[in-house]
Design an enzyme around this catalytic site. Sequence first.
Site, mmCIF file in Angstrom:
data_model
loop_
_atom_site.group_PDB
_atom_site.id
_atom_site.type_symbol
_atom_site.label_atom_id
_atom_site.label_comp_id
_atom_site.label_asym_id
_atom_site.label_seq_id
_atom_site.Cartn_x
_atom_site.Cartn_y
_atom_site.Cartn_z
ATOM 1 N N GLY A 82 -9.014 5.462 3.206
ATOM 2 C CA GLY A 82 -9.580 6.159 4.358
ATOM 3 C C GLY A 82 -10.911 5.585 4.795
ATOM 4 N N THR B 52 -6.878 2.192 10.185
ATOM 5 C CA THR B 52 -7.019 2.679 11.559
ATOM 6 C C THR B 52 -8.058 1.877 12.345
ATOM 7 O OG1 THR B 52 -6.469 4.866 10.698
ATOM 8 C CG2 THR B 52 -7.380 4.790 12.923
ATOM 9 N N ASN C 280 -10.081 0.318 1.555
ATOM 10 C CA ASN C 280 -8.957 0.195 2.486
ATOM 11 C C ASN C 280 -9.362 0.529 3.913
ATOM 12 O OD1 ASN C 280 -7.504 -0.177 0.162
ATOM 13 N ND2 ASN C 280 -5.999 1.424 0.585
ATOM 14 N N ASP D 185 0.825 -1.207 0.000
ATOM 15 C CA ASP D 185 0.000 0.000 0.000
ATOM 16 C C ASP D 185 0.872 1.276 0.000
ATOM 17 O OD1 ASP D 185 -2.434 1.408 0.288
ATOM 18 O OD2 ASP D 185 -2.309 1.379 2.486
ATOM 19 N N ASP E 278 2.026 5.423 -5.293
ATOM 20 C CA ASP E 278 1.284 6.630 -4.933
ATOM 21 C C ASP E 278 1.993 7.877 -5.459
ATOM 22 O OD1 ASP E 278 -0.095 8.719 -3.887
ATOM 23 O OD2 ASP E 278 0.034 8.079 -1.791
HETATM 24 P P1 13P Z 1 -7.908 4.403 7.320
HETATM 25 O O1 13P Z 1 -6.718 4.383 8.255
HETATM 26 O O2 13P Z 1 -8.685 5.659 7.414
HETATM 27 O O3 13P Z 1 -8.767 3.191 7.490
HETATM 28 O O4 13P Z 1 -7.316 4.378 5.835
HETATM 29 C C1 13P Z 1 -6.742 3.224 5.357
HETATM 30 C C2 13P Z 1 -6.121 3.414 4.030
HETATM 31 O O5 13P Z 1 -6.646 4.077 3.174
HETATM 32 C C3 13P Z 1 -4.846 2.731 3.782
HETATM 33 O O6 13P Z 1 -4.328 3.044 2.530
#
Ligand code: 13P
Length: 280
Positions: free
Chosen positions: A206, A230, A227, A81, A103
């Site tokens: 996110g 967190t 994804n 990632d 990215d």
């Molecule tokens: P979050 O930490 O908001 O779940 O985002 C994860 C993410 O997009 C990893 O690339």
Amino acid sequence: MLVNMRDLLTDAQAGNYAVGSFSVANMEMVLGVIKAAEELNAPIILQIAEVRLKQSPLEIIGPLMVAAAENSSVPVAVHFDHGKTIEKISQALDIGFTSVMFDGSHLPLEENIKLTNRIMSLADEYDASVEAEIGCVGGSEDGSEDIAINCTKPEDAVRFEEETGVDALAIAIGNAHGNYKSAPNLRFDILAEVEEKTHTPLVLHGGTGISPDDFVKCSKTGIKKINIATATFDSVEKSVRDSYNNSSIAGYYDLQAAEVEGAYQNAKKHILIFGSDNKA
Ligand code: 13P
């Protein structure tokens, strides 16, 4: 079984659901996510971001992720990632990751296209998939930067698709990494326009803090990979804290079990929302 991410996303397009891509930091999280996927008979993606390698070195966690995928009864893609450097992207491919993200979202579009094409030639040697990003998702993967959200321009998505043929495209529609300070207001108008004008499976970064309704709406409007990072880390931490608070940890292996449980519960919840259960 270890599979190419491209195949998972093609199936998700045909079945109109999204595949959960869960960030992991240790063996317990890998075990918890795989347990949820196997129980729900769901395809999943295991991922780790380049900024997290200082805590979980790629040469150690990478082979673990690949081995977990190979030993799983459900299809699992292993994804790198937010790749920033060719060096680390190459290392992930050598280890056996079946997908990498480059990215270049902070670069001018021209430059992002040029470098994405370079990574695609590299990934092609391994028959691995490539994800790219255009526009800017807010925040950063490890919370170290407060990057402003810059929504994707649909015409940029069209050009990017034409000039790269990338396997998955992350777009910015008001989403941000980390816990949202206030409820996100996703730009479904932009998402619908990108979906209408392109064919590439789209990726929502996110995922933490996005509502179940919005997840479902996204998964029905072109988003095929979501994804979650967190929320996994928070769920693991909470599971451990709760277990200490109710005195159910009597030794190290109870602590380990609480970590696996936290990752398992979080993955299970998201797989059910994304509609990828029973799609293995
Ligand atoms: P979050 O930490 O908001 O779940 O985002 C994860 C993410 O997009 C990893 O690339």
